[in-house]
Enzyme design. Sequence first.
Site, PDB file in Angstrom:
ATOM      1  N   LYS A  38      -4.053   3.556   4.425  1.00 54.57           N
ATOM      2  CA  LYS A  38      -3.406   3.611   3.104  1.00 54.57           C
ATOM      3  C   LYS A  38      -4.399   3.227   2.027  1.00 54.57           C
ATOM      4  O   LYS A  38      -4.526   3.913   0.999  1.00 54.57           O
ATOM      5  CB  LYS A  38      -2.192   2.685   3.082  1.00 54.57           C
ATOM      6  N   THR A  42      -1.812  -4.009  -2.822  1.00 53.73           N
ATOM      7  CA  THR A  42      -2.953  -3.104  -2.919  1.00 53.73           C
ATOM      8  C   THR A  42      -2.390  -1.730  -3.252  1.00 53.73           C
ATOM      9  O   THR A  42      -1.760  -1.076  -2.418  1.00 53.73           O
ATOM     10  CB  THR A  42      -3.755  -3.065  -1.610  1.00 53.73           C
ATOM     11  N   LYS A  94     -10.687  -4.079  -5.516  1.00 52.80           N
ATOM     12  CA  LYS A  94     -10.195  -4.085  -4.125  1.00 52.80           C
ATOM     13  C   LYS A  94     -10.671  -2.839  -3.391  1.00 52.80           C
ATOM     14  O   LYS A  94     -10.986  -2.894  -2.196  1.00 52.80           O
ATOM     15  CB  LYS A  94      -8.670  -4.171  -4.114  1.00 52.80           C
TER      16      LYS A  94
END
Length: 304
Positions: A257, A114, A189
Amino acid sequence: MPSTNPRSYDSIASRKVAFLGLGVMGYPMAGHLALAGHEVTVYNRTAAKAVAWCEEFAATPAPRSAATPREAATGADIVFCCVGNDDDLRSVTLGSNGAFAGMKPGAIFVDHTTASAEVARELYAAAKAQGLQFVDAPVSGGQAGAQNGMLTVMCGGDADAFAAVQPVGMAFSRAFTLLGSSGAGQLAKMVNQICIAGLVQGLSEAIAFGQNAGLDMKQVLDVIGKGAAQSWQMDNRGKTMVDDKFDFGFAVDWMRKDLGLVLDEAKRNGSRLPVTALVDQFYADVQKMGGNRWDTSSLIKRLK
């Protein structure tokens, strides 16, 4: 490691593949590739983990470990990767010991990290310049999804590269879908994480409210889980939230994050994300409570 539950693998031709990064996600994902009959070479920054992986999957076709990403990628048809962030991704792809330096012409790099859409486009261009192909392919489903081979994979890149890797990637996936050009997988995502952030905060507030009202919240969740309030988060995290258990799952540090990537991208494309920005700060509160490695459902700890 992959689940001990039996899993059937589609019969496809064995490919020579590499897997870079054997964390909580990459380790079982690489395992599913090996169990599906592919020749897998693994690389991990901590070499002992790569050696342990090879020992665990010694009965599969030609498992081996490599000392560098370049060595792992040499001769591979497809190089899969799952590392921590943009900088980690650059470190295993670029430079004299990076995977791109070892990949043969036409080989495909599939990135399950990711990361930012920006780095996906950067590495797509770098791969193209070297006669390689690059697909950004972040995953959803968490550690359990990786172990059970039931991840949802969101892809960006060229259609021919996607078509070549999709049957192989189904070894650890229940859905492996092309959503657009380079960067589209990472953007999808981000959409996924925006949805999760709001859902978990809403579920936290609902459970805390119900407990303060004196309700049996496990019974309440059973009831409302059959109606319009139902969600994956409710089904899989509701009762553990009631029990105040968070030592598992997707860590708060990882979520922060990811939400940082979301908020940076929102600045670029002009999106307004007031709830997401607020929930990001709530996760910062959880970090201050010592919950860096708690599951994302630990948002409820702020309310007690």
